[in-house]
Design a protein around this motif. Sequence first.
Motif, PDB file in Angstrom:
ATOM      1  N   UNK A  99      37.807   1.834  54.347  1.00  0.00           N
ATOM      2  CA  UNK A  99      38.416   2.992  53.706  1.00  0.00           C
ATOM      3  C   UNK A  99      37.785   4.295  54.192  1.00  0.00           C
ATOM      4  N   UNK A 100      36.448   4.306  54.306  1.00  0.00           N
ATOM      5  CA  UNK A 100      35.752   5.502  54.792  1.00  0.00           C
ATOM      6  C   UNK A 100      36.127   5.779  56.237  1.00  0.00           C
ATOM      7  N   UNK A 102      26.029  16.299  58.849  1.00  0.00           N
ATOM      8  CA  UNK A 102      26.137  16.840  60.205  1.00  0.00           C
ATOM      9  C   UNK A 102      26.908  15.946  61.163  1.00  0.00           C
ATOM     10  N   UNK A 103      26.855  14.619  60.939  1.00  0.00           N
ATOM     11  CA  UNK A 103      27.415  13.698  61.929  1.00  0.00           C
ATOM     12  C   UNK A 103      28.635  12.934  61.436  1.00  0.00           C
ATOM     13  N   UNK A 104      28.952  13.091  60.162  1.00  0.00           N
ATOM     14  CA  UNK A 104      30.157  12.466  59.635  1.00  0.00           C
ATOM     15  C   UNK A 104      29.909  11.078  59.070  1.00  0.00           C
ATOM     16  N   UNK A 105      30.764  10.703  58.111  1.00  0.00           N
ATOM     17  CA  UNK A 105      30.661   9.384  57.502  1.00  0.00           C
ATOM     18  C   UNK A 105      30.271   9.452  56.048  1.00  0.00           C
ATOM     19  N   UNK A 106      29.609   8.378  55.579  1.00  0.00           N
ATOM     20  CA  UNK A 106      29.279   8.282  54.163  1.00  0.00           C
ATOM     21  C   UNK A 106      28.132   7.317  53.955  1.00  0.00           C
ATOM     22  N   UNK A 148      24.217   1.126  39.123  1.00  0.00           N
ATOM     23  CA  UNK A 148      25.100   2.269  39.321  1.00  0.00           C
ATOM     24  C   UNK A 148      25.428   2.399  40.803  1.00  0.00           C
ATOM     25  N   UNK A 149      26.507   3.129  41.088  1.00  0.00           N
ATOM     26  CA  UNK A 149      26.976   3.318  42.459  1.00  0.00           C
ATOM     27  C   UNK A 149      27.218   4.801  42.694  1.00  0.00           C
ATOM     28  N   UNK A 150      26.700   5.297  43.815  1.00  0.00           N
ATOM     29  CA  UNK A 150      26.840   6.696  44.184  1.00  0.00           C
ATOM     30  C   UNK A 150      27.179   6.768  45.665  1.00  0.00           C
ATOM     31  N   UNK A 151      28.110   7.621  46.019  1.00  0.00           N
ATOM     32  CA  UNK A 151      28.434   7.840  47.431  1.00  0.00           C
ATOM     33  C   UNK A 151      28.082   9.263  47.822  1.00  0.00           C
ATOM     34  N   UNK A 152      27.597   9.423  49.041  1.00  0.00           N
ATOM     35  CA  UNK A 152      27.309  10.729  49.627  1.00  0.00           C
ATOM     36  C   UNK A 152      28.094  10.825  50.925  1.00  0.00           C
ATOM     37  N   UNK A 153      28.865  11.892  51.084  1.00  0.00           N
ATOM     38  CA  UNK A 153      29.739  11.999  52.245  1.00  0.00           C
ATOM     39  C   UNK A 153      29.617  13.373  52.891  1.00  0.00           C
ATOM     40  N   UNK A 154      30.277  13.471  54.051  1.00  0.00           N
ATOM     41  CA  UNK A 154      30.428  14.775  54.682  1.00  0.00           C
ATOM     42  C   UNK A 154      31.193  15.689  53.713  1.00  0.00           C
ATOM     43  N   UNK A 155      31.010  17.000  53.809  1.00  0.00           N
ATOM     44  CA  UNK A 155      31.518  17.903  52.764  1.00  0.00           C
ATOM     45  C   UNK A 155      33.026  17.874  52.554  1.00  0.00           C
ATOM     46  N   UNK A 156      33.811  17.599  53.588  1.00  0.00           N
ATOM     47  CA  UNK A 156      35.271  17.715  53.452  1.00  0.00           C
ATOM     48  C   UNK A 156      35.948  16.419  53.032  1.00  0.00           C
ATOM     49  N   UNK A 212      37.887  12.365  48.487  1.00  0.00           N
ATOM     50  CA  UNK A 212      37.983  11.173  47.638  1.00  0.00           C
ATOM     51  C   UNK A 212      37.368   9.975  48.354  1.00  0.00           C
ATOM     52  N   UNK A 213      36.776   9.098  47.571  1.00  0.00           N
ATOM     53  CA  UNK A 213      36.148   7.898  48.105  1.00  0.00           C
ATOM     54  C   UNK A 213      36.576   6.705  47.257  1.00  0.00           C
ATOM     55  N   UNK A 214      37.008   5.642  47.897  1.00  0.00           N
ATOM     56  CA  UNK A 214      37.484   4.455  47.180  1.00  0.00           C
ATOM     57  C   UNK A 214      36.423   3.936  46.208  1.00  0.00           C
ATOM     58  N   UNK A 215      36.861   3.628  45.002  1.00  0.00           N
ATOM     59  CA  UNK A 215      35.982   3.055  43.997  1.00  0.00           C
ATOM     60  C   UNK A 215      35.186   4.062  43.202  1.00  0.00           C
ATOM     61  N   UNK A 216      35.128   5.315  43.689  1.00  0.00           N
ATOM     62  CA  UNK A 216      34.336   6.341  43.014  1.00  0.00           C
ATOM     63  C   UNK A 216      35.176   7.534  42.603  1.00  0.00           C
TER      64      UNK A 216
END
Length: 377
Positions: free
Chosen positions: A71-72, A233-237, A348-356, A359-363
């Motif tokens: 998904x990411x 800086x490099x993209x992803x999550x 618990x579950x936490x996602x960190x992503x690039x700024x733009x 939405x992230x699946x499951x969160x």
Amino acid sequence: MTELSPLQAEIQKLIRSSGPMPVWRYMKLCLTHPEHGYYVSRDPLGREGDFTTAPEVSQMFGELLGLWTASVWKSIGSPSKLRLIELGPGRGTMMADALRAIRVLPPLYESIDIHLVEINPVLRERQRATLSGARNISWHDSLDDVPDGPAVILANEYFDVLPVHQAVRRETGWHERVVNLDDDGKLSFGAAEEPIPRFEVLLPPLVRAAPIGAVFEWRPDSEMMKIATRVRDQGGAMLVIDYGHMRSDAGDTFQAIARHSFADPLKHPGQADVTAHVDFQALARAAEDVGARVHGPVTQGDFLKRLGIETRAITLMGKATPEVSDDISAALKRLTDSGRGGMGSMFKVLAVTEPNLAMVAGLSDEPSAPAPGDAAE
């Protein structure tokens, strides 16, 4: 366990020569001492070890993280090269299950390089055996050694073993909690003589009114900031799954686990796993401070249900014997339930992503992709 572990004798010697040591240093020695550290030379997982993690409970856990990775990957534009990184990959079970799900999407499977950050040589060998059929796989001592590029970083039960600082509130202020020797020469908790200067102004609001004797725990923000900066800086999550609390508060959670039971963290250092709960509010704040985007946290139970674990369980049970079907049902309950023995609300579950990445699946509240029904048997 031996009556007096080799590391215990060394720690006692250090305290006699240099004075009481902070809890964070004691924890670090217990886990990563180059000769006697718990995580340096053993396989702690499974029925014969000291604890069981979610990937060891059921293949569904890793499969859904493979789905999350897909998904990411799609959300960031399906790059032709993706670093799939796992921090503290255990026996390689979670990565093997994730790859089984990812294989259903050949363009993604062809694009990934696998990077495992692992310091334990015993576990590295287990990972090599588990992932013997995987391609483009490499091992590293640190995330710093992983090549640049868009990445999905998975961290299941990683932050809980990073050394934790503790402070105790006294009439004179907040004093760093230390490990000292009692009158019999045994390890005991104490507090530094002088309070930590201006500590109160750094405390979360909930903690400022804590009573005398209260304990506050914190980890340095550096690890999360480093990872969040890479993602920014490099993209992803990055996906963090761990046991802990949603908001910063007082409380002593420093603990030891041996043979699947709680133990005294000051006994048998180096021979039991020592951990402390993860402060998810602090993790989120550290990631946001460097400009990354935070999603969640939510409970593990909610996260897995949003990704379709119940549908996946039904699919697996439909192809299984009654005995195996009962095992799948029990695993589903353990991963998602909030009751005794359940991991659903404790983790618990936490996602960190690039700024733009909005939405992230499951969160997020948007519908998640369906579970990988044919990913594995």
